[in-house]
Every structure is written in C-alpha cells, then in structure tokens.
Design a protein around this motif. Sequence first.
Motif, PDB file in Angstrom:
ATOM      1  N   LEU A  17      -5.773 -14.667  -2.063  1.00 18.15           N
ATOM      2  CA  LEU A  17      -6.844 -13.676  -2.631  1.00 18.15           C
ATOM      3  C   LEU A  17      -7.517 -13.184  -1.045  1.00 18.15           C
ATOM      4  CD1 LEU A  17      -9.384 -15.308  -5.026  1.00 18.15           C
ATOM      5  CD2 LEU A  17      -7.994 -13.134  -5.448  1.00 18.15           C
ATOM      6  N   SER A  35      -5.558 -10.445   0.400  1.00 17.34           N
ATOM      7  CA  SER A  35      -5.437  -9.202  -0.267  1.00 17.34           C
ATOM      8  C   SER A  35      -6.492  -8.311   0.106  1.00 17.34           C
ATOM      9  CB  SER A  35      -5.409  -9.500  -1.799  1.00 17.34           C
ATOM     10  OG  SER A  35      -6.471  -9.821  -2.332  1.00 17.34           O
ATOM     11  N   ILE A  36      -7.674  -8.846   0.686  1.00 15.46           N
ATOM     12  CA  ILE A  36      -8.748  -8.029   0.983  1.00 15.46           C
ATOM     13  C   ILE A  36      -8.748  -7.550   2.307  1.00 15.46           C
ATOM     14  CG2 ILE A  36     -10.168  -9.031  -0.778  1.00 15.46           C
ATOM     15  CD1 ILE A  36     -11.645 -10.404   1.602  1.00 15.46           C
ATOM     16  N   PRO A  37      -9.238  -6.032   2.221  1.00 15.51           N
ATOM     17  CA  PRO A  37      -9.329  -5.582   3.689  1.00 15.51           C
ATOM     18  C   PRO A  37     -10.687  -6.247   4.383  1.00 15.51           C
ATOM     19  CG  PRO A  37      -9.970  -4.033   2.152  1.00 15.51           C
ATOM     20  CD  PRO A  37      -9.781  -5.185   1.534  1.00 15.51           C
ATOM     21  N   HIS A  38     -10.695  -6.616   5.584  1.00 20.18           N
ATOM     22  CA  HIS A  38     -11.678  -7.181   6.307  1.00 20.18           C
ATOM     23  C   HIS A  38     -12.383  -6.064   7.255  1.00 20.18           C
ATOM     24  CE1 HIS A  38     -10.979 -11.632   5.944  1.00 20.18           C
ATOM     25  NE2 HIS A  38      -9.946 -11.016   5.393  1.00 20.18           N
ATOM     26  N   LYS A  66      -4.983  -2.225  11.276  1.00 23.63           N
ATOM     27  CA  LYS A  66      -4.309  -1.247  10.152  1.00 23.63           C
ATOM     28  C   LYS A  66      -3.088  -2.114   9.694  1.00 23.63           C
ATOM     29  CE  LYS A  66      -6.855   2.594  10.083  1.00 23.63           C
ATOM     30  NZ  LYS A  66      -7.274   3.252   9.149  1.00 23.63           N
ATOM     31  N   GLU A  67      -3.400  -3.287   9.682  1.00 26.61           N
ATOM     32  CA  GLU A  67      -2.215  -4.032   8.815  1.00 26.61           C
ATOM     33  C   GLU A  67      -2.041  -3.747   7.361  1.00 26.61           C
ATOM     34  OE1 GLU A  67      -2.256  -8.317   9.542  1.00 26.61           O
ATOM     35  OE2 GLU A  67      -2.348  -7.898  11.662  1.00 26.61           O
ATOM     36  N   ARG A  68      -0.939  -4.094   7.026  1.00 26.65           N
ATOM     37  CA  ARG A  68      -0.834  -3.735   5.269  1.00 26.65           C
ATOM     38  C   ARG A  68      -1.468  -4.981   4.658  1.00 26.65           C
ATOM     39  NH1 ARG A  68       2.774  -0.268   2.930  1.00 26.65           N
ATOM     40  NH2 ARG A  68       3.278  -1.563   1.135  1.00 26.65           N
ATOM     41  N   LEU A  69      -2.179  -4.536   3.620  1.00 30.03           N
ATOM     42  CA  LEU A  69      -2.632  -5.419   2.724  1.00 30.03           C
ATOM     43  C   LEU A  69      -1.527  -6.290   1.941  1.00 30.03           C
ATOM     44  CD1 LEU A  69      -5.631  -3.478   1.129  1.00 30.03           C
ATOM     45  CD2 LEU A  69      -5.736  -5.025   2.821  1.00 30.03           C
ATOM     46  N   GLN A  70      -1.652  -7.677   1.695  1.00 32.95           N
ATOM     47  CA  GLN A  70      -0.813  -8.348   1.070  1.00 32.95           C
ATOM     48  C   GLN A  70      -1.130  -8.773  -0.219  1.00 32.95           C
ATOM     49  OE1 GLN A  70       0.780 -11.782   3.226  1.00 32.95           O
ATOM     50  NE2 GLN A  70       0.143 -10.724   5.205  1.00 32.95           N
ATOM     51  N   PRO A  71      -1.009  -7.901  -1.314  1.00 31.22           N
ATOM     52  CA  PRO A  71      -1.559  -8.123  -2.749  1.00 31.22           C
ATOM     53  C   PRO A  71      -0.753  -9.244  -3.065  1.00 31.22           C
ATOM     54  CG  PRO A  71      -0.052  -6.214  -2.460  1.00 31.22           C
ATOM     55  CD  PRO A  71      -0.091  -6.519  -1.246  1.00 31.22           C
ATOM     56  N   ILE A  72      -1.531  -9.872  -4.228  1.00 33.18           N
ATOM     57  CA  ILE A  72      -0.938 -10.722  -5.215  1.00 33.18           C
ATOM     58  C   ILE A  72      -0.149 -10.331  -6.032  1.00 33.18           C
ATOM     59  CG2 ILE A  72      -1.352 -12.940  -6.508  1.00 33.18           C
ATOM     60  CD1 ILE A  72      -4.206 -12.940  -5.323  1.00 33.18           C
ATOM     61  N   ARG A  73       1.308 -10.502  -6.019  1.00 30.01           N
ATOM     62  CA  ARG A  73       2.103  -9.795  -7.001  1.00 30.01           C
ATOM     63  C   ARG A  73       1.803 -10.234  -8.450  1.00 30.01           C
ATOM     64  NH1 ARG A  73       6.742 -13.822  -5.351  1.00 30.01           N
ATOM     65  NH2 ARG A  73       6.476 -15.314  -7.117  1.00 30.01           N
ATOM     66  N   GLY A  74       2.227  -9.152  -9.316  1.00 28.86           N
ATOM     67  CA  GLY A  74       1.807  -9.364 -10.758  1.00 28.86           C
ATOM     68  C   GLY A  74       0.207  -9.339 -11.129  1.00 28.86           C
ATOM     69  N   ARG A 134       3.275 -16.337 -10.108  1.00 26.00           N
ATOM     70  CA  ARG A 134       2.665 -15.445  -9.128  1.00 26.00           C
ATOM     71  C   ARG A 134       2.588 -15.865  -7.623  1.00 26.00           C
ATOM     72  NH1 ARG A 134      -3.016 -12.836 -10.698  1.00 26.00           N
ATOM     73  NH2 ARG A 134      -2.385 -11.051  -9.288  1.00 26.00           N
ATOM     74  N   SER A 185      -6.957  -8.147  -6.070  1.00 22.28           N
ATOM     75  CA  SER A 185      -5.715  -8.360  -5.938  1.00 22.28           C
ATOM     76  C   SER A 185      -4.780  -6.968  -6.131  1.00 22.28           C
ATOM     77  CB  SER A 185      -5.058  -9.646  -6.687  1.00 22.28           C
ATOM     78  OG  SER A 185      -5.249  -9.321  -7.846  1.00 22.28           O
ATOM     79  N   ALA A 199      -5.600  -4.158  -3.594  1.00 23.90           N
ATOM     80  CA  ALA A 199      -4.440  -3.879  -2.588  1.00 23.90           C
ATOM     81  C   ALA A 199      -3.127  -3.472  -2.967  1.00 23.90           C
ATOM     82  CB  ALA A 199      -4.231  -5.440  -2.005  1.00 23.90           C
ATOM     83  N   GLN A 200      -2.750  -3.623  -4.270  1.00 17.60           N
ATOM     84  CA  GLN A 200      -1.652  -2.989  -4.558  1.00 17.60           C
ATOM     85  C   GLN A 200      -1.619  -1.518  -4.396  1.00 17.60           C
ATOM     86  OE1 GLN A 200      -0.301  -4.522  -8.596  1.00 17.60           O
ATOM     87  NE2 GLN A 200      -0.404  -6.576  -7.742  1.00 17.60           N
ATOM     88  N   ASN A 213      -2.187   0.002  -0.859  1.00 20.02           N
ATOM     89  CA  ASN A 213      -0.552   0.091  -0.246  1.00 20.02           C
ATOM     90  C   ASN A 213      -0.010   1.151  -0.746  1.00 20.02           C
ATOM     91  OD1 ASN A 213      -1.090  -1.950   1.412  1.00 20.02           O
ATOM     92  ND2 ASN A 213      -0.187  -3.521   0.097  1.00 20.02           N
ATOM     93  N   HIS A 249     -10.177   0.544   5.938  1.00 15.25           N
ATOM     94  CA  HIS A 249      -8.666   0.256   6.154  1.00 15.25           C
ATOM     95  C   HIS A 249      -7.906   1.582   5.952  1.00 15.25           C
ATOM     96  CE1 HIS A 249      -5.162  -2.248   5.304  1.00 15.25           C
ATOM     97  NE2 HIS A 249      -4.932  -1.215   4.173  1.00 15.25           N
ATOM     98  N   PRO A 256     -16.717 -10.874   5.172  1.00 14.66           N
ATOM     99  CA  PRO A 256     -15.981 -11.962   4.728  1.00 14.66           C
ATOM    100  C   PRO A 256     -15.688 -13.181   5.631  1.00 14.66           C
ATOM    101  CG  PRO A 256     -14.488 -10.101   5.012  1.00 14.66           C
ATOM    102  CD  PRO A 256     -15.791  -9.725   5.356  1.00 14.66           C
ATOM    103  N   LEU A 281     -14.495  -8.728  14.019  1.00 13.88           N
ATOM    104  CA  LEU A 281     -14.405 -10.268  13.558  1.00 13.88           C
ATOM    105  C   LEU A 281     -13.465 -10.788  14.373  1.00 13.88           C
ATOM    106  CD1 LEU A 281     -14.004  -9.626   9.719  1.00 13.88           C
ATOM    107  CD2 LEU A 281     -15.849 -10.564  11.082  1.00 13.88           C
TER     108      LEU A 281
END
Lengths: 364, 349
Positions: free
Chosen positions: A286, A289-292, A298-306, A323, B204, B207-208, B211, B236, B277, B347
């Motif tokens: 969790l 997966s959120i942008p800070h 500019k890193e890619r977000l890492q979503p939780i799959r499914g 998941r 979640s 984010a998908q 991306n 972002h 956050p 941050l």
Amino acid sequence: MNQVNESVTDKVESIFEGLDIIIKVKDLHTYFYTDIGIARALNGVSFEIPRGKVMGVVGESGCGKSVTALSIMRMVTKPGKIVKGDIKYFRQIQNNGAKGVEEINLTDLPDMGPEMRRIRGAQMSMIFQEPMTSLNPSFSIGDQIMEAILLHQKVDKVEAEKRAVEILDGVGMSNPTQVIKRYPHELSGGMRQRAMISLALSCTPAVLFADEPTTALDVTTEAQILDLMRDLQQRINMSIIFITHNLGVVAQMCDYVTVMYLGRVVEQATIDDTFYNPQHPYTSSLLRSIPHVGSGQKERLQPIRGVVPDPYSKIKGCPFHPRCNQAMRGICDVKVPGLSTVGKSHTVRCFLHSDVVEEETYDL
Amino acid sequence: MTFEIPSHITRDELLLEVRNLKKHFPIRKGVIRRSTGSVKAVDGVNLYVKKGETLGLVGESGCGKTTTGRTIIRLLDPTDGEIHFNDPIQGWVNLAPLERKELIPMRPHMQIIFQDPFSSLDPRMTVKRIVAEPLLINKMASGSELQDRVAELLKIVGMRPEYMSRYPHAFSGGQRQRIGIARALALNPKLIVCDEPVSALDVSIQAQVLNLLEDLQQDLNLTYIFVAHDLSVVEHISDRVAVMYVGMLVEQAPTDKLYYTPKHPYTEALMAAVPKPDPRKRDRPIKLPGEVANPANPPSGCYFHPRCRYAKEICSVERPPLLEVEPDHFAACHFSKELNLRGVVALNQ
C-alpha cells in the motif's frame, strides 16, 4: 484482569505498551445475508483501541473498515448481522470519587435496547463521509444538535440551544447564532462537515468514529478540519477511530494504525512502525503504491497486482496470498495466519513472521 | 505587460496555446429566463502546452479547472479568447471561433478521459460498441478491421480482447477506466484531457492507471492536460503544473519549481495543506480564512486578496497579470518577486 466488584476493573491489559484500552474487539464476524449469497464483510476482526489516542484504520474499499465501525456502534442493519465475536467497551466511571473502569460487552446488548441507545450518540458517536447525506435536510442545524443534547442530557430547550451555539463556536464556525437557524443546503461543504462534527461531539463522547470525514473536501478545507479534530481530541481526550484510505491523512493524524484486508486485521502498529517498519506485505505494498508529495522523484509507482476479491468468495489460506509478492506456496495458500507479536505494540498476521495458524471459521 | 510564452520555446515545440480564454455561464431567473448575471467559471486563462508533455491543472472544487479542460477541446463554447492548436496537417488553427461543422475534422486530435468510470460508459452498450463508436462516427474502420482495432486498443490498455462483448457493469472501477482510456485512444489523438481520471479509484488501482497513462504517453507520443485536485498525483505525473483560483491561473511552472519554490501565496497554502504521508513530518497548515470566492461575484483586484496573508492595499485594487517572474515560471501576484514562499518540504532531505 483483576476484577473489582462484578465487572469493574481498574486497568485493562493491552497490546499497546503503557496504554489503557477503551474498546477490545475479538474475533468479530459480521455477515450480510443477501440474495446472491453471504457477504463476509468481517471475518474474524480482532483489535484494540487505546484510550485517548487516534487510531487509523486503513485498507482498500471493501475491506470492512466502515462495517467495523458500524458493528461496534451496533448500527449494522438487515440483511447484516453480527454472527460471532465480542466487542468489549471499557467505560470509565466515577464511584464515590474513586475512578474505575466498567466492562460492557456490546454484543450482549440488543442493538435497539435502552442501554445501547444510551451509549450511542452520548459515549460513542460517528462522523460520516458525506455530510450532505448524513444531515437531515428538513431540520435546521440547531435542531439536529439540540436533539442529541435533549436526548442524552437533562437540560431544557433554552440551555440546549446555548450549548449548541457553544459547540458550533468551538469547531470554528463563524457566526454560530445564525448558523443554528440554517439548513444543511445553505452551508458549504466545509461548514457542513463542521456541523456534523458538532453534532457528533455534542455530548462529549469517549469514542468517536470518523468514517472518511475529509474525503469529500478540498485540501485546504481538509487541512482545517484535520487541525480542528486534532485540537478537539486533545482538549477532551477522546479516542478517535479514523477510517480513511488516504495514507497522508493517517500519517498526519494518527498515533496507531490498524491495517485491514478483506474483513480481517492484518497488522496493528504505532504510526512510526507502520510507515518506517511495516511487517505485512499488504501494508508495505500500500505504501509503495502511492505517490509521495514532495519526493521530487519520477519513479514508477508499484501497484498491488489484481483487485480486492469480492466478499462473497472464499479464499483458501491467507486472504492476501493471490496478490502477495512474497506468498509461499504450500503455506500461504493452505492455512490462515494467526496473530503474532513482532515488536513493541506491533502485531501482524503473516507466515513470514510466525507459524501461528488460525482455525478457519468460514462455515458459520 | 501581458502573458508571453518563453522565447526559447519554438512554435514547432508547442501543441497548444490558450490566450485569455473565458467561459461565462449565464444565471437565468424569472419566467422569461432573463439573464441576471453570469458565473465566470473561466475568466482569462493563458497557458501553453508543449508536444509530449503533461500539464497538470490543479485547484479547489469550483475553480474552473474542468471547465477549462472542456472548453479547450471545444466540448463547451468559449465566451471569449483564443485556443491555438498545432494541427499535424494544417498547422496552427484557432479553435475558438470554429463552427460545429468546421470542428469535426479537428475532433479526432483531441480526446477526453472522464472522472467517473461508472457514469461515463453507457450501460446498454457492449465494450466493443463503446470503443468502436469514435471509429464508426469518423468512418475510420468497419467490419473485421473494426473488430481488430478494438481488440488492439483493449490490449494496449491491458485488457483481454475476449471481454469486448461484455457490458460495463461486469467490470471493476479500474477496468472501466481502462475502457474509457481505450475509447479516448481510438482515433490516435494528439491531446488528451484527463479530467480527474484516478480520483474515483482505490489507491492501489490509482497506481495501475497512472502507470498505464505514463506508458501510453511514451509509446504513442501523447500530450496530456491532467486535471486533478490531488497534488501528490499531479506532482507524480506532470512536467509542468498550472494552479487555478476562481477562473484564473495564479501560477504556472515546471513541477519541481512550483512545488519547491512557489511564487504565489495561494500555491503556498495549497502545498502546506497536502497531508504528507510521513508521520515524522507533521506540520500545521497555513490558515486560509474564509471561503473560495464566488465566481458570480468575485472580489475586486486580485481574487485571492481577502484570504491572502501577504495582501497589501494594491491587491484589492489592481488585478495582477500572469507574468514570467523567473525563467519558465509564471505567477499572478504583485509581490511574487519579493515574497519568500515555502514549498513542499522535500521528504528525502
């Protein structure tokens, strides 16, 4: 627990070091019996709420955050039902000057009975997400606040109105004597939420459930409301259960965090541990997966799959394993992990941390 | 002094230039629906968008950000102003005065993704019809070619083509938003207005979708105007950000500059209000007294002056124009050069 009298204890043991607890929920199951099947909204929720602190409850939609609050308030209505479990409320009482704690098992009380009605609204109250739908459009703000005061306190109408004005003033409402005559549609979103908070606080409750209280508001208004809630919490030392999916709000508001997934508590920890030392893969996913804001990266977000499975489905093993990136074959998909302690005031349900297994309780 | 695009940007690099855009909605009262005033939803917006970049458009609800987005792609008729679009074939075209018919050949270049994936898809249409509709209307494909194109579009947005005969109700929020994106991509647009595309989705799933939008921008060379109120999402995804307040832009700058060294007091207040956050960084927000000004009856001078803690006399008299106060950094404030405003605390520092 050392018992004094029948149900009066001085101190309640807690997983939170050095803290008293006000509500203890154990193995709570709340199911909704619908036409298309049984929705297992809560499936063995156990957690503790420390007294005088702000506890955040986080998780994706459908994980049971709101149903938990409604179950404790005994406001689950048909086709929903609490099918199993205990909710213990430790009420502070003053007996001839001596302070004590009375233990009340809320699950034993009839939900519409006189005891529960005395507790609800007076000792426990709730703020909802959408103030427009939770305030009654056909009564003025003053009438709605006075109703709660008249119901729970032995005062007359004049006194009740005076208190309503005081409370509105206390939540930073400008011109409260005018506002009590206004109807909800005449107020802006931020003012409505302040009115809602006044209503919830009208009887200085010991426990306040705030169900996504700022989700419908703009950031600047949200900041004002959060600031106000923090002030009020410290002023009357109440316990707040802050339900939200906004991790930024959690970081700014809460002292402790309960992470829920699919009707279960997967992790409970201090705010610092939750953000800097999360132990459950769901909690860390969790957070990733959120942008800070202000991270400058500019890193890619890492979503939780499914996606969160629907509550009608039965998942064998740990509900998060389909998941989870760290799921172990033959373990996580077979057994349900039990609660284990991983540090000071920190519990988690995951086989990465212990072998404790919980009995499956699906077939109630 | 007026708004000027920085001279180092060539005309070829630009995709869109909006000048003094206005959209007023009349307030009608009485039996004969006489116009008694107007809501100035967009009141003189100046902005530019470079090819392949993402311009974030932020502001509180009711500030006119959605109306701006919709007026730019001519879903709404502007009251005044110019919308210059760099058409790949015809070159620069001013969209503002064009009639309905003249707009038809321009439409495929500009598409929109809506906020609510539950109300933006017709529940009585299959996914195939939803995604194919723009292709059919513009006579771009038919028969088996159409079927193939729809399948391809669904694959691009990460959905299985086998699902194309299902109806929207069979999909989750994130999947529906993907269908909406496939529809927007159907005509190979140059510019997509993303109107709060992730605010209705779970964290979640957000984010998908974010991306996916980033990948599509890379692969298909898209330009986005990203309308949102969530400042962390905007930071972002955006290369540059424009901040709106009561129908006007108060600041426009590259994302990092705007977030770290804002030049308008309203931006400073917005940045301070974002809940960060990180429990180790707790700070109290800057108090913004009062409410957002009413766009039907805005205050004199700078619209923000009644709530601004730095306001001086001139602020209530003269409306400050949007000027370049630092290279590529525009602000509409009389004192943006003197004020030393606080941005978001980094941050990682």
